[in-house]
Enzyme design. Structure first.
Site, PDB file in Angstrom:
ATOM      1  N   GLU A  38      -4.848  10.233   8.109  1.00 33.45           N
ATOM      2  CA  GLU A  38      -3.536   9.965   8.398  1.00 33.45           C
ATOM      3  C   GLU A  38      -3.039  11.039   9.397  1.00 33.45           C
ATOM      4  O   GLU A  38      -2.157  10.773  10.104  1.00 33.45           O
ATOM      5  CB  GLU A  38      -2.791  10.338   7.112  1.00 33.45           C
ATOM      6  CG  GLU A  38      -2.802   9.539   5.904  1.00 33.45           C
ATOM      7  CD  GLU A  38      -1.904   8.561   5.636  1.00 33.45           C
ATOM      8  OE1 GLU A  38      -0.813   8.891   5.412  1.00 33.45           O
ATOM      9  OE2 GLU A  38      -2.399   7.371   5.513  1.00 33.45           O
TER      10      GLU A  38
ATOM     11  N   ASP B  49       0.806  -1.075  -0.091  1.00 30.90           N
ATOM     12  CA  ASP B  49       0.061  -0.109  -0.203  1.00 30.90           C
ATOM     13  C   ASP B  49       0.919   1.296  -0.043  1.00 30.90           C
ATOM     14  O   ASP B  49       1.990   1.243   0.487  1.00 30.90           O
ATOM     15  CB  ASP B  49      -0.919   0.076   1.218  1.00 30.90           C
ATOM     16  CG  ASP B  49      -2.005   1.246   1.119  1.00 30.90           C
ATOM     17  OD1 ASP B  49      -2.790   1.130   0.371  1.00 30.90           O
ATOM     18  OD2 ASP B  49      -1.797   2.040   1.865  1.00 30.90           O
ATOM     19  N   SER B  50       0.212   2.310  -0.491  1.00 27.06           N
ATOM     20  CA  SER B  50       1.155   3.633  -0.508  1.00 27.06           C
ATOM     21  C   SER B  50       1.271   4.025   0.972  1.00 27.06           C
ATOM     22  O   SER B  50       2.308   4.842   1.188  1.00 27.06           O
ATOM     23  CB  SER B  50       0.167   4.699  -1.191  1.00 27.06           C
ATOM     24  OG  SER B  50      -0.914   4.786  -0.345  1.00 27.06           O
TER      25      SER B  50
ATOM     26  N   CYS C 176     -11.560   3.085  -1.085  1.00 27.30           N
ATOM     27  CA  CYS C 176     -10.200   3.369  -0.791  1.00 27.30           C
ATOM     28  C   CYS C 176     -10.082   2.621   0.771  1.00 27.30           C
ATOM     29  O   CYS C 176     -10.701   2.759   1.491  1.00 27.30           O
ATOM     30  CB  CYS C 176     -10.068   4.864  -0.454  1.00 27.30           C
ATOM     31  SG  CYS C 176      -8.557   5.480   0.462  1.00 27.30           S
ATOM     32  N   THR C 177      -8.778   2.218   0.841  1.00 25.16           N
ATOM     33  CA  THR C 177      -8.502   1.292   2.097  1.00 25.16           C
ATOM     34  C   THR C 177      -8.375   2.089   3.245  1.00 25.16           C
ATOM     35  O   THR C 177      -8.550   1.529   4.638  1.00 25.16           O
ATOM     36  CB  THR C 177      -7.390   0.361   1.894  1.00 25.16           C
ATOM     37  OG1 THR C 177      -6.412   0.939   1.675  1.00 25.16           O
ATOM     38  CG2 THR C 177      -7.651  -0.732   0.972  1.00 25.16           C
ATOM     39  N   HIS C 178      -8.354   3.279   3.041  1.00 27.25           N
ATOM     40  CA  HIS C 178      -8.342   4.287   4.593  1.00 27.25           C
ATOM     41  C   HIS C 178      -9.631   4.240   5.140  1.00 27.25           C
ATOM     42  O   HIS C 178     -10.097   4.610   6.263  1.00 27.25           O
ATOM     43  CB  HIS C 178      -7.713   5.724   4.190  1.00 27.25           C
ATOM     44  CG  HIS C 178      -6.498   5.759   4.355  1.00 27.25           C
ATOM     45  ND1 HIS C 178      -5.700   5.042   3.282  1.00 27.25           N
ATOM     46  CD2 HIS C 178      -5.594   6.511   5.059  1.00 27.25           C
ATOM     47  CE1 HIS C 178      -4.321   5.351   3.366  1.00 27.25           C
ATOM     48  NE2 HIS C 178      -4.256   6.251   4.438  1.00 27.25           N
TER      49      HIS C 178
ATOM     50  N   GLY D  80      -3.042   9.015  -4.210  1.00 23.71           N
ATOM     51  CA  GLY D  80      -4.183   9.390  -4.824  1.00 23.71           C
ATOM     52  C   GLY D  80      -4.075  10.463  -5.710  1.00 23.71           C
ATOM     53  O   GLY D  80      -4.951  10.722  -6.556  1.00 23.71           O
TER      54      GLY D  80
ATOM     55  N   CYS E 174      -4.092  -1.275  -2.469  1.00 23.95           N
ATOM     56  CA  CYS E 174      -4.157  -0.015  -2.512  1.00 23.95           C
ATOM     57  C   CYS E 174      -4.832   0.236  -3.722  1.00 23.95           C
ATOM     58  O   CYS E 174      -4.574  -0.201  -4.796  1.00 23.95           O
ATOM     59  CB  CYS E 174      -2.757   0.590  -2.922  1.00 23.95           C
ATOM     60  SG  CYS E 174      -2.510   2.247  -3.174  1.00 23.95           S
ATOM     61  N   ASN E 175      -6.174   0.984  -3.692  1.00 25.14           N
ATOM     62  CA  ASN E 175      -7.115   1.021  -4.782  1.00 25.14           C
ATOM     63  C   ASN E 175      -6.401   1.864  -5.974  1.00 25.14           C
ATOM     64  O   ASN E 175      -6.477   1.749  -7.114  1.00 25.14           O
ATOM     65  CB  ASN E 175      -8.160   1.885  -4.415  1.00 25.14           C
ATOM     66  CG  ASN E 175      -9.110   0.962  -3.979  1.00 25.14           C
ATOM     67  OD1 ASN E 175      -9.866   0.244  -4.528  1.00 25.14           O
ATOM     68  ND2 ASN E 175      -9.079   0.787  -2.405  1.00 25.14           N
ATOM     69  N   THR E 176      -5.477   3.011  -5.451  1.00 20.29           N
ATOM     70  CA  THR E 176      -4.923   3.776  -6.671  1.00 20.29           C
ATOM     71  C   THR E 176      -3.824   3.137  -7.410  1.00 20.29           C
ATOM     72  O   THR E 176      -3.663   3.083  -8.444  1.00 20.29           O
ATOM     73  CB  THR E 176      -4.071   5.038  -5.870  1.00 20.29           C
ATOM     74  OG1 THR E 176      -5.054   5.865  -5.351  1.00 20.29           O
ATOM     75  CG2 THR E 176      -3.672   6.066  -6.698  1.00 20.29           C
TER      76      THR E 176
END
Length: 276
Positions: free
Chosen positions: A159, A11-12, A193-195, A44, A74-76
């Site tokens: 974040e 993931d980013s 989005c995984t967040h 993103g 990570c979706n992006t």
């Protein structure tokens, strides 16, 4: 005999830990290697070329660590890099290596959640612009109408640990109002989005009760379980000691502190360099 190896999860930043959490819950016997490219996050807002380059460097790192299978949690990265890596780069790493994403497994099942056939997708700007969800969902559920909404403030809020504060209410309501104004018949909202699972209490509080909120963790975990069942050779490659290793390209102190919020329990990470 092939070298046995952990399943790579990329993931980013921290978001992929919400996916890893579900993978470990569903497939606890496997070893996992998690990498957050926190030094270069967020992805993103970055260009396709940059996300592709960064993701390719990460995939290469995973393969060097002995991973045969890498999940882009990570979706992006899944939207902007996965296809190119699968079509252009994978062959050079060897025939047994695989890279999977989170968009296709989600698209394969999301239509089953909706009765109205109208789906809202909340995502980063990069994922929205890529139109990956529109294309993939149309492939599996051609009759479904998909409405997208970018939520540029959500990841920074999370974040920075502000996702439970009153300030988040405004931005959550603003994005949801914009989404629902596109169609009042939306009955399912996908968190692409995984967040975003960290905002579920606030999202559900702002939406009418009949609207279902879907996050990807369980879907991706089920999809990976099915994949390993269908590919026993890959399942045999992956080592099974129930061990998890966490790595970050930025501060381990920050990663351990914030990562625990996403993963749901404490963790200890190591620092690594990418692109060197």
């Amino acid at each position: 005999m092939h070298q046995q190896s952990p399943i790579g999860v990329f993931d980013s930043g921290y978001g992929g830990l919400t996916i890893l959490k579900e993978l470990v819950k569903q497939l606890p016997q496997y070893d996992y290697l998690y990498l957050g490219d926190n030094a270069r996050a967020p992805y993103g807002t970055r260009s396709f070329e940059t996300v592709y380059q960064y993701t390719l460097e990460a995939v290469q790192w995973f393969f060097n660590q002995g991973c045969e299978l890498v999940v882009l949690a990570c979706n992006t990265a899944s939207a902007k890099a996965l296809r190119t890596i699968q079509q252009k780069d994978l062959a050079q790493f060897g025939p047994s290596k695989r890279v999977l994403g989170v968009i296709r497994p989600t698209a394969e099942v999301i239509g089953r959640f909706s009765e109205s056939g109208q789906l809202g997708v909340l995502a980063t700007k990069g994922t929205v612009i890529s139109e990956s969800y529109l294309l993939e969902i149309a492939h599996f559920f051609p009759d479904m109408t998909v409405f997208q909404q970018a939520c540029p403030m959500w990841v920074p809020l999370i974040e920075n640990g502000e996702h439970e504060g009153a300030g988040a209410d405004y931005f959550v309501k603003d994005s949801l109002d914009q989404l629902m104004s596109q169609s009042p018949a939306i009955d399912t909202v996908l968190l692409a989005c995984t967040h975003y699972p960290l905002l579920i209490p606030k999202i559900e509080a702002q939406l009418p009760k009949h609207i279902q909120v879907v996050s990807q963790g369980e879907i991706v975990a089920q999809s990976l379980a099915n994949y390993l069942e269908r590919h026993p050779a890959m399942a045999d490659h992956c080592s099974k000691n129930g061990h998890i290793r966490f790595c970050t390209t930025d501060s381990t102190t920050d990663f351990d502190e914030k990562g625990a919020i996403f993963f749901g329990k404490s963790l200890k990470s190591e620092h690594i360099l990418l692109g060197h």
